[in-house]
Design a protein around this motif. Structure first.
Motif, PDB file in Angstrom:
ATOM      1  N   ALA A 441       0.824  -1.206   0.000  1.00  0.00           N
ATOM      2  CA  ALA A 441       0.000   0.000   0.000  1.00  0.00           C
ATOM      3  C   ALA A 441       0.860   1.260   0.000  1.00  0.00           C
ATOM      4  O   ALA A 441       0.559   2.244  -0.687  1.00  0.00           O
ATOM      5  N   LYS A 442       1.964   1.223   0.747  1.00  0.00           N
ATOM      6  CA  LYS A 442       2.869   2.373   0.802  1.00  0.00           C
ATOM      7  C   LYS A 442       3.509   2.632  -0.565  1.00  0.00           C
ATOM      8  O   LYS A 442       3.643   3.783  -0.999  1.00  0.00           O
ATOM      9  N   SER A 443       3.890   1.555  -1.239  1.00  0.00           N
ATOM     10  CA  SER A 443       4.476   1.675  -2.576  1.00  0.00           C
ATOM     11  C   SER A 443       3.469   2.269  -3.551  1.00  0.00           C
ATOM     12  O   SER A 443       3.792   3.145  -4.361  1.00  0.00           O
ATOM     13  N   LEU A 444       2.236   1.810  -3.486  1.00  0.00           N
ATOM     14  CA  LEU A 444       1.166   2.324  -4.354  1.00  0.00           C
ATOM     15  C   LEU A 444       0.859   3.783  -4.029  1.00  0.00           C
ATOM     16  O   LEU A 444       0.548   4.578  -4.921  1.00  0.00           O
ATOM     17  N   ASP A 445       0.958   4.137  -2.753  1.00  0.00           N
ATOM     18  CA  ASP A 445       0.683   5.517  -2.344  1.00  0.00           C
ATOM     19  C   ASP A 445       1.707   6.486  -2.927  1.00  0.00           C
ATOM     20  O   ASP A 445       1.384   7.613  -3.305  1.00  0.00           O
ATOM     21  N   LYS A 446       2.954   6.063  -3.004  1.00  0.00           N
ATOM     22  CA  LYS A 446       4.000   6.914  -3.593  1.00  0.00           C
ATOM     23  C   LYS A 446       3.664   7.261  -5.039  1.00  0.00           C
ATOM     24  O   LYS A 446       3.843   8.397  -5.485  1.00  0.00           O
ATOM     25  N   ILE A 447       3.173   6.266  -5.770  1.00  0.00           N
ATOM     26  CA  ILE A 447       2.829   6.494  -7.174  1.00  0.00           C
ATOM     27  C   ILE A 447       1.581   7.373  -7.267  1.00  0.00           C
ATOM     28  O   ILE A 447       1.496   8.268  -8.116  1.00  0.00           O
ATOM     29  N   ASN A 448       0.625   7.147  -6.391  1.00  0.00           N
ATOM     30  CA  ASN A 448      -0.591   7.964  -6.379  1.00  0.00           C
ATOM     31  C   ASN A 448      -0.247   9.428  -6.109  1.00  0.00           C
ATOM     32  O   ASN A 448      -0.818  10.343  -6.727  1.00  0.00           O
ATOM     33  N   ARG A 449       0.698   9.667  -5.180  1.00  0.00           N
ATOM     34  CA  ARG A 449       1.105  11.041  -4.876  1.00  0.00           C
ATOM     35  C   ARG A 449       1.822  11.692  -6.061  1.00  0.00           C
ATOM     36  O   ARG A 449       1.716  12.900  -6.271  1.00  0.00           O
ATOM     37  N   TYR A 450       2.535  10.894  -6.822  1.00  0.00           N
ATOM     38  CA  TYR A 450       3.157  11.428  -8.042  1.00  0.00           C
ATOM     39  C   TYR A 450       2.073  11.922  -9.012  1.00  0.00           C
ATOM     40  O   TYR A 450       2.210  12.997  -9.607  1.00  0.00           O
ATOM     41  N   PHE A 451       1.009  11.148  -9.142  1.00  0.00           N
ATOM     42  CA  PHE A 451      -0.088  11.557 -10.016  1.00  0.00           C
ATOM     43  C   PHE A 451      -0.743  12.847  -9.528  1.00  0.00           C
ATOM     44  O   PHE A 451      -1.141  13.700 -10.326  1.00  0.00           O
ATOM     45  N   LEU A 452      -0.870  12.993  -8.217  1.00  0.00           N
ATOM     46  CA  LEU A 452      -1.440  14.230  -7.676  1.00  0.00           C
ATOM     47  C   LEU A 452      -0.552  15.429  -8.018  1.00  0.00           C
ATOM     48  O   LEU A 452      -1.051  16.524  -8.310  1.00  0.00           O
ATOM     49  N   LYS A 453       0.758  15.177  -8.024  1.00  0.00           N
ATOM     50  CA  LYS A 453       1.699  16.264  -8.348  1.00  0.00           C
ATOM     51  C   LYS A 453       1.587  16.669  -9.815  1.00  0.00           C
ATOM     52  O   LYS A 453       1.510  17.862 -10.136  1.00  0.00           O
ATOM     53  N   ILE A 454       1.538  15.695 -10.719  1.00  0.00           N
ATOM     54  CA  ILE A 454       1.470  16.054 -12.139  1.00  0.00           C
ATOM     55  C   ILE A 454       0.084  16.549 -12.528  1.00  0.00           C
ATOM     56  O   ILE A 454      -0.076  17.244 -13.536  1.00  0.00           O
ATOM     57  N   LYS A 455      -0.917  16.202 -11.718  1.00  0.00           N
ATOM     58  CA  LYS A 455      -2.275  16.703 -11.970  1.00  0.00           C
ATOM     59  C   LYS A 455      -2.300  18.234 -11.904  1.00  0.00           C
ATOM     60  O   LYS A 455      -3.022  18.894 -12.660  1.00  0.00           O
ATOM     61  N   LYS A 456      -1.487  18.796 -11.013  1.00  0.00           N
ATOM     62  CA  LYS A 456      -1.449  20.251 -10.858  1.00  0.00           C
ATOM     63  C   LYS A 456      -0.933  20.949 -12.110  1.00  0.00           C
ATOM     64  O   LYS A 456      -1.233  22.116 -12.353  1.00  0.00           O
ATOM     65  N   LYS A 457      -0.143  20.226 -12.898  1.00  0.00           N
ATOM     66  CA  LYS A 457       0.377  20.817 -14.134  1.00  0.00           C
ATOM     67  C   LYS A 457      -0.736  21.082 -15.153  1.00  0.00           C
ATOM     68  O   LYS A 457      -0.543  21.812 -16.106  1.00  0.00           O
ATOM     69  N   CYS A 458      -1.874  20.431 -14.930  1.00  0.00           N
ATOM     70  CA  CYS A 458      -3.002  20.562 -15.870  1.00  0.00           C
ATOM     71  C   CYS A 458      -4.017  21.609 -15.421  1.00  0.00           C
ATOM     72  O   CYS A 458      -5.125  21.672 -15.952  1.00  0.00           O
TER      73      CYS A 458
END
Length: 789
Positions: A441-458
């Motif tokens: 779950a922690k590993s998956l959360d790291k990737i999910n947080r990356y998506f939240l970061k790149i979402k801001k670029k949009c």
């Protein structure tokens, strides 16, 4: 693989009384080639298929692990050493070769090093861990000992645990005589297969020499196409051929390719298609040649999900009787089939699979090694995820690629070379594993947080585009892969296994695409409602296609619609040295009447004003002659809107509508409605670029005419616009590459449904203002009877 070797023998002196000083006898031996790995695996394999998860990441990590070990070694270590030997039998020579991972030279010792990556704990690995690992190394040790007159040699198995990169080495010493005995046993056991191959090749080649073109006469353009293909193979080049319907493209490509095989100008034919219907046509052509005396082994590959006998189970011996003991029975099944069958269809594979109780999919892949031709989907050659790696280990092979309906390869290859990930997939699995496996779950959360970061670029748009690859996500993705690897291997019975496995493969695919990423790719982030998509998008597949095609001897890319040919030559990996052929239709142009109705706008913004006008044109086109007609539209929505207006205004007609996601039996029923000699008019509504706009063959009166609404441009979307901008920068033809040429192709394919034989007659009505404006399109259809009103 095979070719011929020549041994020159000088007879003894008792021949000297002959009028010649000496006599030279030339004996022709067939040379059968096999790799060390294939030899070992083929002869020694046994037991079950077990595809319950065993660590699929090993395939992607293998090369890295090898390089890691090799770089740590000193100057006494020679990596990747090529070894080869020839074994002479009575009437053939067996060439066995491969690359040893490493050869170590110590003071008085030589060691063959065989490196194996593993997800198994090193504590569980001993010298009895895997017989095949020792067998492969013994073959290399034997060849090196023989070449260097060594009486003894050491073999070292170097196991590297992927997660920890820890190393365990197991070493044994062997005498030359021990290795010679082992190797001779392997090659003696393989002789029956090598001899089978030798006898078959002679039988095949003799039949090819006698083979004549299967019809009394060539159609117009057919001989030119066949000769052009033969010469292209002879020159080891590529040919881009536009050959209209009616020339007989399939037999015209297969016949000269078979002839080239018979003259040792090629080794195997891959007939590549995008659709099942074209695979059937290829099978029919080989059957025609078989009836004319050709002996040629041809297999058609069927997707695993279609041919599998156990639809709901994974390939493991506890759930599938065909997986249990598969390798104990597979060689008998292969021998039985290849000694009794030439044309090997899906039904043939299923018949012998049931007889010998073996997995039909794995069986078909094994049979493909023994086949002279493989008929299969594009992905078996081009897709990095699905390609038949057993055929493409070497950089150069004597393969002939026949690529049917090559216009389809443009978008298919873009899909195969691209990869995408979605934020919600990681978020949902994170929630699922929160209590089950916190580290996952922690590993998956790291990737999910990356998506939240790149979402801001949009934030200022629905997407964000960048030319660089998304390197920041690779590390967390690799971390996820390692954790998923271990969990999947140990938890095959858990309900979460399937969901995790699917995401795992998607991540592996994403990482795999990153290896090919260059300036022909872009990365984009796109908002899709509450979801976020990250995609590495291949804009220009030409380089990767040319690399794959370059692994063969010659490639023939053909279609009825490769217009403009320069576009397809460029986008499909051609160059200025490649051959090009554009053939005219063999049919009398007076048999097809083309009407252009360019007073109606079919642009998206004008469509709502066109429904009734189009309904009237459909009526005017079909009212004079009873028959079967298809009306093609650029989208389902447009089709449905016009259909509603048409049936309300003209209820007297019998109509059908193509539905989204039609099953195979539904498609067949749809086509069965097009009866020969119809007594009342049928009007079918369908979509351009869909299942009924190409590949179907409604001959004679089964199709009277086609009405084509609009130019068939792809829907304006983010990806098409990205393609447009890329090619605007590259060659100034962005709109053409992204929209115009693909649209023209859809129209031409739809038009091509009407006239299928020299006796067919019909009508095509083109509706849309752009048909009158596009000079290039008018040029393509020149020579046909065209009325404008």
């Amino acid at each position: 693989m095979s070719n011929y070797s020549y041994i020159i023998i000088y007879p003894k002196s008792y021949f000297c009384n002959h009028k010649y000083d000496k006599i030279i006898l030339v004996i022709k031996f067939m040379n059968i080639k096999i790799s060390v790995r294939n030899l070992v695996e083929f002869i020694l394999r046994s037991g079950d298929i077990n595809s319950t998860y065993i660590g699929r990441n090993r395939m992607t990590e293998g090369t890295r692990i090898h390089q890691l070990v090799q770089k740590k070694m000193d100057k006494n270590y020679m990596p990747e050493v090529t070894l080869k030997t020839e074994v002479e039998f009575e009437d053939l020579i067996l060439t066995v070769g491969g690359r040893a991972d490493g050869i170590i030279t110590e003071k008085e010792k030589v060691i063959i090093d065989e490196i194996k990556s593993t997800t198994t704990s090193l504590e569980k690995i001993d010298e009895n861990f895997n017989e095949l690992h020792w067998a492969q190394a013994k073959c290399y040790a034997y060849i090196h000992s023989m070449d260097n007159n060594l009486e003894r040699i050491d073999i070292q198995l170097t196991y590297v645990e992927i997660d920890t990169e820890e190393i365990k080495r197991i070493r044994n010493t062997y005498t030359y005589k021990e290795l010679e005995k082992f190797f001779k046993n392997l090659t003696d056991r393989y002789y029956i297969w090598a001899d089978l191959s030798r006898k078959w090749i002679r039988t095949r080649d003799e039949s090819i020499k006698k083979l004549q073109f299967p019809f009394d006469n060539y159609r117009k353009g057919q001989r030119k196409l066949s000769v052009g293909i033969y010469r292209t193979i002879e020159q080891e080049k590529k040919l881009f051929a536009q050959a209209p319907t009616g020339i007989g493209k399939t037999i015209s490509t297969i016949f000269p390719s078979v002839k080239a095989i018979g003259e040792s100008k090629g080794e195997k034919i891959f007939y590549l298609t995008a659709k099942t219907i074209t695979r059937t046509v290829a099978e029919d052509s080989f059957n025609i040649l078989k009836n004319k005396g050709l002996r040629f082994k041809v297999i058609t590959l069927t997707a695993k999900d279609k041919i599998c006998f156990c639809k709901e189970s994974s390939c493991n011996p506890d759930e599938c009787e065909f997986a249990k003991g598969h390798f104990d029975r597979i060689n008998d099944a292969i021998y039985d089939l290849i000694t009794n069958e030439d044309i090997i269809s899906r039904e043939t594979i299923e018949k012998y699979s049931l007889k010998h109780k073996v997995c039909p999919f794995e069986f078909s892949l094994d049979i493909s090694i023994w086949a002279d031709s493989v008929i299969c989907d594009y992905n078996y050659v081009f897709d990095p995820k699905a390609k038949l790696k057993r055929f493409f280990i070497e950089d150069k092979n004597k393969y002939i690629f026949l690529i049917d309906e090559a216009h389809n390869l443009v978008d298919r290859s873009r899909d195969m070379f691209s990869a995408e990930l979605f934020k919600n997939d990681f978020l949902e699995l994170k929630r699922l594993f929160k209590d089950i496996e916190p580290k996952m779950a922690k590993s998956l959360d790291k990737i999910n947080r990356y998506f939240l970061k790149i979402k801001k670029k949009c934030e200022n748009n629905d997407y964000f585009l960048e030319k660089e690859e998304p390197e920041d996500i690779f590390y967390p993705l690799k971390g996820f892969v390692k954790k998923a690897d271990n969990w999947l291997k140990e938890n095959g019975d858990k309900k979460e296994h399937k969901d995790l496995l699917e995401l795992y493969f998607n991540v592996l695919s994403f990482l795999r695409v990153s290896e090919d990423y260059d300036d022909r790719f872009v990365t984009y982030t796109e908002l899709q409602g509450k979801n976020v998509k990250l995609k590495m998008f291949c804009l220009d597949p030409s380089y990767l296609l040319s690399t794959t095609l370059g692994s063969g001897l010659s490639s023939i890319l053909f279609s009825a619609t490769l217009s403009p040919i320069d576009y397809y030559k460029d986008i499909l990996g051609g160059n200025e040295k490649d051959n090009v052929m554009i053939l005219d239709s063999p049919f009398d142009p007076r048999n097809l009447k083309i009407i252009i109705k360019d007073s109606i706008s079919t642009k998206y913004r004008d469509r709502k004003y066109s429904y009734e006008k189009i309904a009237n044109v459909i009526y005017d086109t079909t009212k004079y002659k009873e028959g079967n007609y298809i009306v093609f539209f650029p989208s389902y929505k447009y089709m449905e809107d016009v259909y509603d207006v048409f049936i309300e205004k003209f209820p007297q007609f019998r109509t059908m509508v193509q539905e989204i996601g039609m099953k195979e039996e539904e498609r067949e029923e749809f086509l069965k409605s097009f009866k020969q000699n119809p007594t009342n008019t049928l009007i079918a509504f369908a979509v351009m670029g869909g299942i009924f706009s190409e590949g179907i063959d409604l001959k004679g009166d089964r199709l009277t005419g086609a009405i084509i609404v609009g130019i068939g441009l792809p829907k304006i979307c983010l990806e098409r616009n990205i393609i447009r901008e890329y090619f605007n920068e590259k060659n100034g033809l962005g709109y053409e590459y992204a929209y115009m040429y693909p649209g023209m192709n859809k129209v031409l394919q739809s038009m091509g449904r009407v006239i299928r034989t020299e006796t067919d007659k019909g009508i095509v009505c083109l509706i849309g203002r752009r048909f009158g404006k596009w000079g290039q399109f008018r040029h393509i259809i020149k020579g046909k009877t065209t009325n404008k009103y």
